[in-house]
Design a protein around this motif. Structure first.
Motif, PDB file in Angstrom:
ATOM      1  N   SER A   1       0.825  -1.198   0.000  1.00  0.00           N
ATOM      2  CA  SER A   1       0.000   0.000   0.000  1.00  0.00           C
ATOM      3  C   SER A   1       0.859   1.248   0.000  1.00  0.00           C
ATOM      4  O   SER A   1       1.906   1.301   0.637  1.00  0.00           O
ATOM      5  N   ALA A   2       0.340   2.260  -0.677  1.00  0.00           N
ATOM      6  CA  ALA A   2       1.019   3.553  -0.680  1.00  0.00           C
ATOM      7  C   ALA A   2       0.638   4.348   0.564  1.00  0.00           C
ATOM      8  O   ALA A   2       1.237   5.376   0.851  1.00  0.00           O
ATOM      9  N   HIS A   3      -0.384   3.858   1.320  1.00  0.00           N
ATOM     10  CA  HIS A   3      -0.860   4.552   2.508  1.00  0.00           C
ATOM     11  C   HIS A   3      -0.940   3.572   3.678  1.00  0.00           C
ATOM     12  O   HIS A   3      -2.031   3.245   4.144  1.00  0.00           O
ATOM     13  N   PRO A   4       0.198   3.114   4.179  1.00  0.00           N
ATOM     14  CA  PRO A   4       0.151   2.079   5.225  1.00  0.00           C
ATOM     15  C   PRO A   4      -0.493   2.564   6.526  1.00  0.00           C
ATOM     16  O   PRO A   4      -1.242   1.823   7.152  1.00  0.00           O
ATOM     17  N   PHE A   5      -0.256   3.791   6.938  1.00  0.00           N
ATOM     18  CA  PHE A   5      -0.850   4.289   8.182  1.00  0.00           C
ATOM     19  C   PHE A   5      -2.367   4.382   8.044  1.00  0.00           C
ATOM     20  O   PHE A   5      -3.120   3.977   8.926  1.00  0.00           O
ATOM     21  N   THR A   6      -2.837   4.935   6.935  1.00  0.00           N
ATOM     22  CA  THR A   6      -4.271   5.076   6.695  1.00  0.00           C
ATOM     23  C   THR A   6      -4.942   3.706   6.653  1.00  0.00           C
ATOM     24  O   THR A   6      -6.029   3.521   7.211  1.00  0.00           O
TER      25      THR A   6
ATOM     26  N   LYS B   1      -3.929   0.920   8.116  1.00  0.00           N
ATOM     27  CA  LYS B   1      -3.965   0.358   9.471  1.00  0.00           C
ATOM     28  C   LYS B   1      -5.035   1.043  10.318  1.00  0.00           C
ATOM     29  O   LYS B   1      -5.750   0.394  11.072  1.00  0.00           O
ATOM     30  N   ALA B   2      -5.136   2.362  10.201  1.00  0.00           N
ATOM     31  CA  ALA B   2      -6.146   3.096  10.955  1.00  0.00           C
ATOM     32  C   ALA B   2      -7.544   2.672  10.523  1.00  0.00           C
ATOM     33  O   ALA B   2      -8.432   2.469  11.359  1.00  0.00           O
ATOM     34  N   GLN B   3      -7.735   2.493   9.223  1.00  0.00           N
ATOM     35  CA  GLN B   3      -9.033   2.061   8.703  1.00  0.00           C
ATOM     36  C   GLN B   3      -9.392   0.680   9.232  1.00  0.00           C
ATOM     37  O   GLN B   3     -10.511   0.451   9.687  1.00  0.00           O
TER      38      GLN B   3
ATOM     39  N   SER C   1      -8.263  -0.757  11.965  1.00  0.00           N
ATOM     40  CA  SER C   1      -8.491  -0.639  13.398  1.00  0.00           C
ATOM     41  C   SER C   1      -9.867  -0.049  13.692  1.00  0.00           C
ATOM     42  O   SER C   1     -10.588  -0.524  14.574  1.00  0.00           O
ATOM     43  N   LEU C   2     -10.240   0.980  12.941  1.00  0.00           N
ATOM     44  CA  LEU C   2     -11.546   1.598  13.139  1.00  0.00           C
ATOM     45  C   LEU C   2     -12.684   0.644  12.784  1.00  0.00           C
ATOM     46  O   LEU C   2     -13.688   0.580  13.484  1.00  0.00           O
ATOM     47  N   HIS C   3     -12.520  -0.106  11.708  1.00  0.00           N
ATOM     48  CA  HIS C   3     -13.555  -1.083  11.347  1.00  0.00           C
ATOM     49  C   HIS C   3     -13.712  -2.126  12.447  1.00  0.00           C
ATOM     50  O   HIS C   3     -14.832  -2.502  12.804  1.00  0.00           O
ATOM     51  N   SER C   4     -12.606  -2.558  12.997  1.00  0.00           N
ATOM     52  CA  SER C   4     -12.645  -3.534  14.087  1.00  0.00           C
ATOM     53  C   SER C   4     -13.338  -2.948  15.317  1.00  0.00           C
ATOM     54  O   SER C   4     -14.172  -3.610  15.946  1.00  0.00           O
ATOM     55  N   SER C   5     -13.023  -1.694  15.637  1.00  0.00           N
ATOM     56  CA  SER C   5     -13.653  -1.033  16.787  1.00  0.00           C
ATOM     57  C   SER C   5     -15.153  -0.879  16.591  1.00  0.00           C
ATOM     58  O   SER C   5     -15.937  -1.100  17.518  1.00  0.00           O
ATOM     59  N   VAL C   6     -15.565  -0.510  15.386  1.00  0.00           N
ATOM     60  CA  VAL C   6     -16.994  -0.353  15.095  1.00  0.00           C
ATOM     61  C   VAL C   6     -17.703  -1.701  15.213  1.00  0.00           C
ATOM     62  O   VAL C   6     -18.811  -1.778  15.758  1.00  0.00           O
ATOM     63  N   ASP C   7     -17.073  -2.768  14.719  1.00  0.00           N
ATOM     64  CA  ASP C   7     -17.676  -4.099  14.830  1.00  0.00           C
ATOM     65  C   ASP C   7     -17.842  -4.504  16.294  1.00  0.00           C
ATOM     66  O   ASP C   7     -18.877  -5.044  16.677  1.00  0.00           O
TER      67      ASP C   7
END
Length: 106
Positions: A20-25, A27-29, A31-37
């Motif tokens: 990925s050209a956006h590794p931080f984004t 990972k954050a995405q 993590s956020l999906h996991s938190s929402v679940d």
């Protein structure tokens, strides 16, 4: 074929996977999906508990209401008020006057 998401400019790595050209984004995405679940699961359990408690409370209140109505029907106060309505009204008026005079500010 590039397996990266559309709009995600990925670089091909030796095994065919894309980097990925956006590794931080990314990972954050993730993590956020996991938190929402997890939050959705917790909210679902909380809603179920609230519904069960509300149903139990409604049944309990209904039973208490029936019990109170049965006691009122057998009550001596009710019988006195039905048989002597003028006297009952006079007693209620006198009690109200007494209570209001006790709480009156001086």
């Amino acid at each position: 074929m590039d397996t990266a998401a559309p709009g995600n400019q990925g670089k091909k790595v030796g095994n065919g996977a894309s980097e990925s050209a956006h590794p931080f984004t990314d990972k954050a995405q993730e993590s956020l999906h996991s938190s929402v679940d997890k939050l959705a699961g917790s909210a679902s359990r909380a809603e179920q508990n609230i519904r069960e408690t509300a149903a139990g409370s409604a049944e309990n209140m209904s039973a208490r209401k029936k019990e109170a109505e049965a006691k009122w029907q057998k009550s001596g106060v009710r019988n006195y008020a039905v048989n002597n309505p003028v006297a009952a009204a006079g007693i209620a008026f006198a009690a109200g006057m007494l209570v209001s005079s006790l709480f009156r500010k001086k």
